[in-house]
Design a protein around this motif. Structure first.
Motif, PDB file in Angstrom:
ATOM      1  N   SER A  86       0.824  -1.209   0.000  1.00 30.70           N
ATOM      2  CA  SER A  86       0.000   0.000   0.000  1.00 30.70           C
ATOM      3  C   SER A  86       0.863   1.266   0.000  1.00 30.70           C
ATOM      4  N   ILE A  87       2.002   1.211   0.687  1.00 33.40           N
ATOM      5  CA  ILE A  87       2.922   2.363   0.687  1.00 33.40           C
ATOM      6  C   ILE A  87       3.494   2.558  -0.713  1.00 33.40           C
ATOM      7  N   ALA A  88       3.858   1.447  -1.381  1.00 34.04           N
ATOM      8  CA  ALA A  88       4.412   1.526  -2.736  1.00 34.04           C
ATOM      9  C   ALA A  88       3.388   2.105  -3.708  1.00 34.04           C
ATOM     10  N   PRO A  93       2.346   5.742  -7.787  1.00 37.48           N
ATOM     11  CA  PRO A  93       1.182   5.114  -8.402  1.00 37.48           C
ATOM     12  C   PRO A  93       1.414   4.675  -9.851  1.00 37.48           C
ATOM     13  N   ALA A  94       2.352   5.276 -10.560  1.00 35.27           N
ATOM     14  CA  ALA A  94       2.585   4.922 -11.959  1.00 35.27           C
ATOM     15  C   ALA A  94       3.578   3.772 -12.114  1.00 35.27           C
ATOM     16  N   SER A  95       4.252   3.358 -11.032  1.00 33.73           N
ATOM     17  CA  SER A  95       5.280   2.316 -11.109  1.00 33.73           C
ATOM     18  C   SER A  95       4.718   0.977 -10.655  1.00 33.73           C
ATOM     19  N   ASP A  96       5.438  -0.083 -11.025  1.00 32.76           N
ATOM     20  CA  ASP A  96       5.081  -1.430 -10.579  1.00 32.76           C
ATOM     21  C   ASP A  96       5.365  -1.536  -9.079  1.00 32.76           C
ATOM     22  N   ALA A 125      14.909   8.186  -3.830  1.00 34.71           N
ATOM     23  CA  ALA A 125      14.870   9.545  -4.395  1.00 34.71           C
ATOM     24  C   ALA A 125      13.977   9.631  -5.630  1.00 34.71           C
ATOM     25  N   GLN A 126      13.928   8.580  -6.449  1.00 29.62           N
ATOM     26  CA  GLN A 126      13.116   8.679  -7.666  1.00 29.62           C
ATOM     27  C   GLN A 126      11.620   8.654  -7.387  1.00 29.62           C
TER      28      GLN A 126
END
Length: 129
Positions: A86-88, A93-96, A125-126
């Motif tokens: 959920s944190i990821a 939101p646009a990444s796997d 950082a990204q």
């Protein structure tokens, strides 16, 4: 009945000494190594060098990782009922999410994806906004 007797005779000093060849003593011949001997000798001679190179290659990345860096990370605090998934999804939101979870685990030194409420996690950082 028969009796057996053993006669002991003393051994003379000349019989006790090791027989030596008569004549002059020949000089020693130089040592000759077989191919297997050369291989073993070379491996023993090279072992300290190889050990030193392995030690240097293992300690160099560790020493480089201990240096202070100017990079600043944003952090997130784990809430009740939250997981790394959920944190990821929240921070990227646009990444796997699987890739983001892998980055979070690596950056924070987590052995697995288990987190506890109140735990503070550094954000790569990204993905920091």
């Amino acid at each position: 009945m028969s009796t057996i007797s053993i006669a002991s005779t003393p051994i003379s000093a000349s019989a006790r000494s090791i027989a030596r060849p008569a004549g002059p003593v020949s000089p020693r011949r130089p040592l000759r190594l077989t191919s297997r001997g050369r291989l073993v000798f070379g491996a023993l001679a090279a072992a300290p060098l190889v050990a030193g190179l392995v030690f240097a290659s293992v300690t160099a990345p560790v020493a480089a990782g201990n240096e202070q860096s100017d990079a600043s990370f944003s952090t997130v605090t784990v809430g009740a009922g939250e997981s790394l998934w959920s944190i990821a999804e929240r921070i990227a939101p646009a990444s796997d999410p699987r890739e983001v979870i892998g980055e979070l685990e690596r950056l924070n030194g987590l052995a697995d994806s288990a987190v506890t409420p109140g735990q503070t996690l550094a954000i790569p950082a990204q993905y920091a906004s």
